[in-house]
Design a protein around this motif. Structure first.
Motif, PDB file in Angstrom:
ATOM      1  N   ILE A   1       0.998  -0.959   0.183  1.00  0.00           N
ATOM      2  CA  ILE A   1      -0.054   0.030  -0.225  1.00  0.00           C
ATOM      3  C   ILE A   1       1.366   1.676   0.176  1.00  0.00           C
ATOM      4  O   ILE A   1       0.680   2.071  -0.386  1.00  0.00           O
ATOM      5  CB  ILE A   1      -0.587   0.103   1.371  1.00  0.00           C
ATOM      6  N   PHE A   2       2.329   1.382   0.797  1.00  0.00           N
ATOM      7  CA  PHE A   2       3.054   2.315   0.730  1.00  0.00           C
ATOM      8  C   PHE A   2       3.596   2.604   0.507  1.00  0.00           C
ATOM      9  O   PHE A   2       3.384   3.389  -1.104  1.00  0.00           O
ATOM     10  CB  PHE A   2       3.894   2.200   2.152  1.00  0.00           C
ATOM     11  N   ASP A   3       3.940   1.522  -1.513  1.00  0.00           N
ATOM     12  CA  ASP A   3       4.534   1.845  -2.268  1.00  0.00           C
ATOM     13  C   ASP A   3       4.179   2.260  -3.700  1.00  0.00           C
ATOM     14  O   ASP A   3       4.617   2.995  -4.199  1.00  0.00           O
ATOM     15  CB  ASP A   3       5.552   0.872  -2.696  1.00  0.00           C
ATOM     16  N   ASN A   4       2.428   1.476  -3.653  1.00  0.00           N
ATOM     17  CA  ASN A   4       1.775   1.825  -4.102  1.00  0.00           C
ATOM     18  C   ASN A   4       1.548   3.559  -4.328  1.00  0.00           C
ATOM     19  O   ASN A   4       1.674   4.725  -5.363  1.00  0.00           O
ATOM     20  CB  ASN A   4      -0.080   1.118  -3.916  1.00  0.00           C
ATOM     21  N   VAL A   5       1.850   4.128  -2.916  1.00  0.00           N
ATOM     22  CA  VAL A   5       1.577   5.718  -3.051  1.00  0.00           C
ATOM     23  C   VAL A   5       2.712   7.033  -3.352  1.00  0.00           C
ATOM     24  O   VAL A   5       2.684   7.875  -4.140  1.00  0.00           O
ATOM     25  CB  VAL A   5       0.502   6.239  -1.639  1.00  0.00           C
ATOM     26  N   ALA A   6       3.736   5.396  -2.652  1.00  0.00           N
ATOM     27  CA  ALA A   6       5.111   6.455  -2.805  1.00  0.00           C
ATOM     28  C   ALA A   6       5.988   6.362  -4.017  1.00  0.00           C
ATOM     29  O   ALA A   6       6.384   7.041  -4.435  1.00  0.00           O
ATOM     30  CB  ALA A   6       5.828   6.204  -1.656  1.00  0.00           C
ATOM     31  N   TYR A   7       5.342   5.521  -4.714  1.00  0.00           N
ATOM     32  CA  TYR A   7       5.695   5.626  -6.326  1.00  0.00           C
ATOM     33  C   TYR A   7       6.380   6.461  -7.153  1.00  0.00           C
ATOM     34  O   TYR A   7       7.248   7.018  -7.424  1.00  0.00           O
ATOM     35  CB  TYR A   7       5.057   4.622  -7.414  1.00  0.00           C
ATOM     36  N   GLY A   8       5.027   7.048  -7.170  1.00  0.00           N
ATOM     37  CA  GLY A   8       4.956   8.805  -7.740  1.00  0.00           C
ATOM     38  C   GLY A   8       6.151   9.896  -7.518  1.00  0.00           C
ATOM     39  O   GLY A   8       6.919  10.516  -8.162  1.00  0.00           O
ATOM     40  N   PRO A   9       5.942  10.425  -6.053  1.00  0.00           N
ATOM     41  CA  PRO A   9       6.974  10.949  -4.753  1.00  0.00           C
ATOM     42  C   PRO A   9       7.983  10.492  -6.120  1.00  0.00           C
ATOM     43  O   PRO A   9       8.719  11.366  -5.928  1.00  0.00           O
ATOM     44  CB  PRO A   9       6.130  11.509  -3.461  1.00  0.00           C
ATOM     45  N   LYS A  10       8.299   9.680  -5.971  1.00  0.00           N
ATOM     46  CA  LYS A  10       9.375   9.065  -5.758  1.00  0.00           C
ATOM     47  C   LYS A  10      10.197   9.240  -7.258  1.00  0.00           C
ATOM     48  O   LYS A  10      11.221   9.451  -7.382  1.00  0.00           O
ATOM     49  CB  LYS A  10       9.916   7.684  -5.574  1.00  0.00           C
ATOM     50  N   ILE A  11       9.546   8.645  -8.284  1.00  0.00           N
ATOM     51  CA  ILE A  11       9.872   8.959  -9.803  1.00  0.00           C
ATOM     52  C   ILE A  11      10.631  10.582 -10.280  1.00  0.00           C
ATOM     53  O   ILE A  11      10.848  10.476 -10.928  1.00  0.00           O
ATOM     54  CB  ILE A  11       9.817   7.792 -10.890  1.00  0.00           C
ATOM     55  N   HIS A  12       8.947  11.353  -9.300  1.00  0.00           N
ATOM     56  CA  HIS A  12       9.068  12.527  -9.749  1.00  0.00           C
ATOM     57  C   HIS A  12      10.564  13.574  -8.778  1.00  0.00           C
ATOM     58  O   HIS A  12       9.636  14.847  -9.307  1.00  0.00           O
ATOM     59  CB  HIS A  12       7.660  12.899  -9.974  1.00  0.00           C
ATOM     60  N   GLY A  13      10.579  12.449  -7.963  1.00  0.00           N
ATOM     61  CA  GLY A  13      11.638  13.664  -7.164  1.00  0.00           C
ATOM     62  C   GLY A  13      11.167  14.490  -5.701  1.00  0.00           C
ATOM     63  O   GLY A  13      11.765  16.105  -6.050  1.00  0.00           O
ATOM     64  N   LEU A  14       9.828  14.054  -5.638  1.00  0.00           N
ATOM     65  CA  LEU A  14       8.894  15.016  -4.756  1.00  0.00           C
ATOM     66  C   LEU A  14       9.789  14.998  -3.721  1.00  0.00           C
ATOM     67  O   LEU A  14       9.218  15.701  -2.790  1.00  0.00           O
ATOM     68  CB  LEU A  14       7.340  14.819  -4.717  1.00  0.00           C
ATOM     69  N   ALA A  15      10.298  14.418  -2.916  1.00  0.00           N
ATOM     70  CA  ALA A  15      10.823  13.943  -1.823  1.00  0.00           C
ATOM     71  C   ALA A  15      11.884  13.610  -1.661  1.00  0.00           C
ATOM     72  O   ALA A  15      12.448  13.264  -1.700  1.00  0.00           O
ATOM     73  CB  ALA A  15      10.080  12.452  -0.892  1.00  0.00           C
ATOM     74  N   GLN A  16      12.366  14.619  -0.530  1.00  0.00           N
ATOM     75  CA  GLN A  16      14.312  14.687  -0.163  1.00  0.00           C
ATOM     76  C   GLN A  16      14.767  13.521   0.558  1.00  0.00           C
ATOM     77  O   GLN A  16      15.592  13.514   0.780  1.00  0.00           O
ATOM     78  CB  GLN A  16      14.452  15.858   0.550  1.00  0.00           C
ATOM     79  N   ASN A  17      13.888  13.389   1.648  1.00  0.00           N
ATOM     80  CA  ASN A  17      14.198  11.949   2.418  1.00  0.00           C
ATOM     81  C   ASN A  17      13.034  11.378   2.402  1.00  0.00           C
ATOM     82  O   ASN A  17      11.638  11.700   2.511  1.00  0.00           O
ATOM     83  CB  ASN A  17      15.041  12.583   3.937  1.00  0.00           C
ATOM     84  N   LYS A  18      13.167   9.938   3.300  1.00  0.00           N
ATOM     85  CA  LYS A  18      12.125   8.750   3.829  1.00  0.00           C
ATOM     86  C   LYS A  18      11.040   9.790   4.504  1.00  0.00           C
ATOM     87  O   LYS A  18       9.608   9.333   4.235  1.00  0.00           O
ATOM     88  CB  LYS A  18      13.089   8.305   4.486  1.00  0.00           C
ATOM     89  N   ALA A  19      11.549  10.757   5.770  1.00  0.00           N
ATOM     90  CA  ALA A  19      10.456  11.558   6.613  1.00  0.00           C
ATOM     91  C   ALA A  19       9.661  12.252   5.255  1.00  0.00           C
ATOM     92  O   ALA A  19       8.366  12.385   5.645  1.00  0.00           O
ATOM     93  CB  ALA A  19      11.232  12.551   7.692  1.00  0.00           C
ATOM     94  N   GLU A  20      10.045  12.459   4.243  1.00  0.00           N
ATOM     95  CA  GLU A  20       8.919  13.442   3.796  1.00  0.00           C
ATOM     96  C   GLU A  20       8.247  12.790   2.870  1.00  0.00           C
ATOM     97  O   GLU A  20       7.369  12.905   2.562  1.00  0.00           O
ATOM     98  CB  GLU A  20       9.750  14.197   2.584  1.00  0.00           C
ATOM     99  N   LEU A  21       8.732  11.785   2.284  1.00  0.00           N
ATOM    100  CA  LEU A  21       7.855  10.294   1.161  1.00  0.00           C
ATOM    101  C   LEU A  21       6.948   9.899   2.860  1.00  0.00           C
ATOM    102  O   LEU A  21       5.606   9.888   2.491  1.00  0.00           O
ATOM    103  CB  LEU A  21       9.011   9.617   1.105  1.00  0.00           C
ATOM    104  N   ASP A  22       7.139  10.106   3.859  1.00  0.00           N
ATOM    105  CA  ASP A  22       5.993   9.421   4.694  1.00  0.00           C
ATOM    106  C   ASP A  22       4.962  10.132   4.764  1.00  0.00           C
ATOM    107  O   ASP A  22       3.525  10.580   5.010  1.00  0.00           O
ATOM    108  CB  ASP A  22       6.961   9.076   6.262  1.00  0.00           C
ATOM    109  N   GLU A  23       5.549  11.351   5.290  1.00  0.00           N
ATOM    110  CA  GLU A  23       4.020  12.568   5.081  1.00  0.00           C
ATOM    111  C   GLU A  23       3.873  12.703   3.863  1.00  0.00           C
ATOM    112  O   GLU A  23       2.227  12.941   3.767  1.00  0.00           O
ATOM    113  CB  GLU A  23       5.788  13.671   5.086  1.00  0.00           C
ATOM    114  N   ILE A  24       3.974  12.641   2.427  1.00  0.00           N
ATOM    115  CA  ILE A  24       3.160  12.434   1.446  1.00  0.00           C
ATOM    116  C   ILE A  24       2.410  11.584   1.051  1.00  0.00           C
ATOM    117  O   ILE A  24       0.946  11.434   0.464  1.00  0.00           O
ATOM    118  CB  ILE A  24       4.133  12.178  -0.299  1.00  0.00           C
ATOM    119  N   VAL A  25       2.691  10.810   1.308  1.00  0.00           N
ATOM    120  CA  VAL A  25       2.051   9.084   1.974  1.00  0.00           C
ATOM    121  C   VAL A  25       0.702   9.553   2.668  1.00  0.00           C
ATOM    122  O   VAL A  25      -0.338   8.829   2.630  1.00  0.00           O
ATOM    123  CB  VAL A  25       2.923   8.075   1.872  1.00  0.00           C
TER     124      VAL A  25
END
Lengths: 280, 219
Positions: A129-153
């Motif tokens: 579930i996490f990776d489904n949501v995190a995939y886009g922000p990762k490839i578009h470089g929207l998160a600088q670190n894990k904490a930011e990615l967690d927050e976006i998800v």
């Protein structure tokens, strides 16, 4: 002029339009997207005929019409999804915030992040579930670190109304969720890359009435942040969720208007015939 | 070919029921204005006795409308048609009640011992009211908004005649003060006729909504 004279002086003009040019109000002030003289061809066959319409900011616009009328084809023009179909050719001027989406410098990957899409059948990636949501922000470089990615998800799942149901099982596969939950996961996935427009192609057709109601509630909330273009076969759904409705018929955009007006007093004979079930 | 056969059959059946009720009520009103002239005792009784038929039909039509709305969720002209039927159904039933009220007033006047039973000649007012009712119902049947608009003009004539009836009754009361009940019932005839005209106007407004989708209110 007295009230009676005024009423009597009105001419009875309720003859419904029958020509094929668009009636109603296809244009808006300060649009998010503009579409001018849009034509779509599948090989030699013309599927969309000279469509002109704006997509407003923070509106839900429903596209309705019989099967094969071109509403899904037109929807796919808005983020160049038709590029993936062999033999499909799109002409005309389509702009997102004034930017020509067919400009040779436009990369479709970021374009499709800005104009996201939710499909008829929920299509989560075979990932957690996490990776489904995190995939886009990762490839578009929207998160600088894990904490930011967690927050976006988390933010995306909350906006999609799914967080409370999945927060304790984010590592489990997205495909293990119910149909309605999977569709909300797909919406969260689209939201995660901060789109401006979300295209929905019959997003509830595979869902039961309860799951459908949740998605419709969600659409009403998402409108605060995004423009939403929804193709639906359910006229009740179009009436419930949208502010404007566009009726397509054999590739022509026949009528566009405020949804309450279209469903109580349509201006075009074809719209009237379709929504009252007299078409065919 | 229409794709919703059941739904459209239901609408057609509803339309037929409404037309049947419309014909019944128009007949009652014609009889009511006849007894103003003739004081025909049997006709008075038959108008009063038969009112239940219209009441029953009103309930049946309302139930049909609610059922169709719940089951088919109509839109556009179908929605406007159902809304119109619900509202016109109510107006028609009340017009039926007015016909009964006229019959009751005539019954009271007939039984009065007053030597002056008629204070006012209602033939012209009756004629206008019948014309308004017929035009409103024809406009409904033929979905003719132009005809519906013409009804608004006749209403003024009816109101003028009601005022004349009032003046005539006041004058007669001063001349024949020993039978005030008879005179009051005479004036009530004018009120009942005027209410029928008002409701015919309401029907005309609904016809304009049905045809044009515009809500029009004269008052």
């Amino acid at each position: 002029m007295s009230g009676k004279e005024e009423i009597l002086s009105e001419v009875t003009t309720k003859a419904l339009h029958k020509e094929r040019e668009t009636v109603g109000s296809p244009f808006v002030e300060n649009p998010r997207m503009t579409c001018r003289e849009v034509n779509v061809y599948y090989g030699d066959k013309k599927a969309i005929n000279n469509v002109n319409i704006d997509i407003a900011r923070n509106e839900v616009i429903a596209m309705i019409g019989p099967s094969g009328c071109g509403k899904s084809t037109f929807l796919r023009c808005l983020n160049r999804m038709n590029d993936t179909i062999e033999g499909c050719r799109v002409t005309g001027d389509l702009r997102l915030d004034g930017m020509d989406i067919h400009d040779k410098n436009v990369d479709v990957v970021p374009l499709r992040a800005r104009v996201g899409m939710v499909f008829q059948k929920p299509n989560p990636f075979p990932k957690s579930i996490f990776d489904n949501v995190a995939y886009g922000p990762k490839i578009h470089g929207l998160a600088q670190n894990k904490a930011e990615l967690d927050e976006i998800v988390e933010r995306s799942l909350k906006k999609a109304g799914l967080w409370d149901e999945v927060k304790d099982r984010l590592t489990q596969p997205g495909t293990g969720l119910s149909g309605g939950q999977q569709q909300r996961l797909c919406i969260a996935r689209a939201i995660a890359v901060s789109p401006e427009v979300i295209l929905m192609d019959e997003p509830c057709s595979a869902l039961d009435p309860i799951a459908t109601a949740r998605i419709e509630e969600l659409i009403a909330e998402l409108r605060q942040h995004y423009s939403i273009v929804i193709v639906t076969h359910s006229m009740q759904q179009a009436a419930r969720v949208s502010q404007r409705t566009a009726y397509f018929h054999l590739g022509d955009l026949i009528e566009v208007g405020m949804t309450d007006r279209v469903f109580t007093n349509p201006r075009h004979q074809l719209t009237e015939d379709y929504i009252t079930g007299r078409f065919g | 070919m229409p794709v919703h056969h059941t739904f459209h059959n239901e609408l057609e059946k509803l339309n037929q029921k409404l037309l049947t009720m419309v014909a019944m009520v128009e007949d009652r009103v014609r009889k009511a204005v006849t007894v103003i002239e003739t004081h025909d005792e049997e006709l008075v009784k038959s108008i009063i006795r038969s009112d239940y038929q219209i009441d029953d039909m009103e309930v049946e039509i309302e139930e049909d409308c609610l059922k169709i709305m719940a089951l088919h969720q109509p839109v556009a002209s179908d929605l406007r048609f159902l809304i119109t039927v619900i509202k016109v159904n109510n107006e028609i039933e009340r017009i039926g009640d007015m016909a009964v009220n006229i019959a009751k007033r005539v019954d009271v006047i007939s039984q009065s011992t007053s030597v002056m039973k008629g204070a006012f000649d209602y033939s012209e007012m009756s004629e206008h009211v019948i014309t308004m009712l017929k035009m409103s119902l024809d406009a409904l049947v033929h979905r003719d908004a132009a005809m519906a608009r013409q009804i608004f003009l006749i209403e003024d004539k009816v109101n003028t005649l009601r005022n004349q009836a009032y003046d005539a009754v006041v004058k007669m009361l001063s001349l024949y003060p020993e039978h005030p009940g008879c005179m009051i019932n005479n004036y009530l005839l004018a009120r009942h006729l005027e209410r029928i005209a008002d409701r015919a106007t309401n029907i005309a407004e609904e016809v304009i909504y049905l045809v044009e989708g515009e809500i029009v209110r004269l008052r």
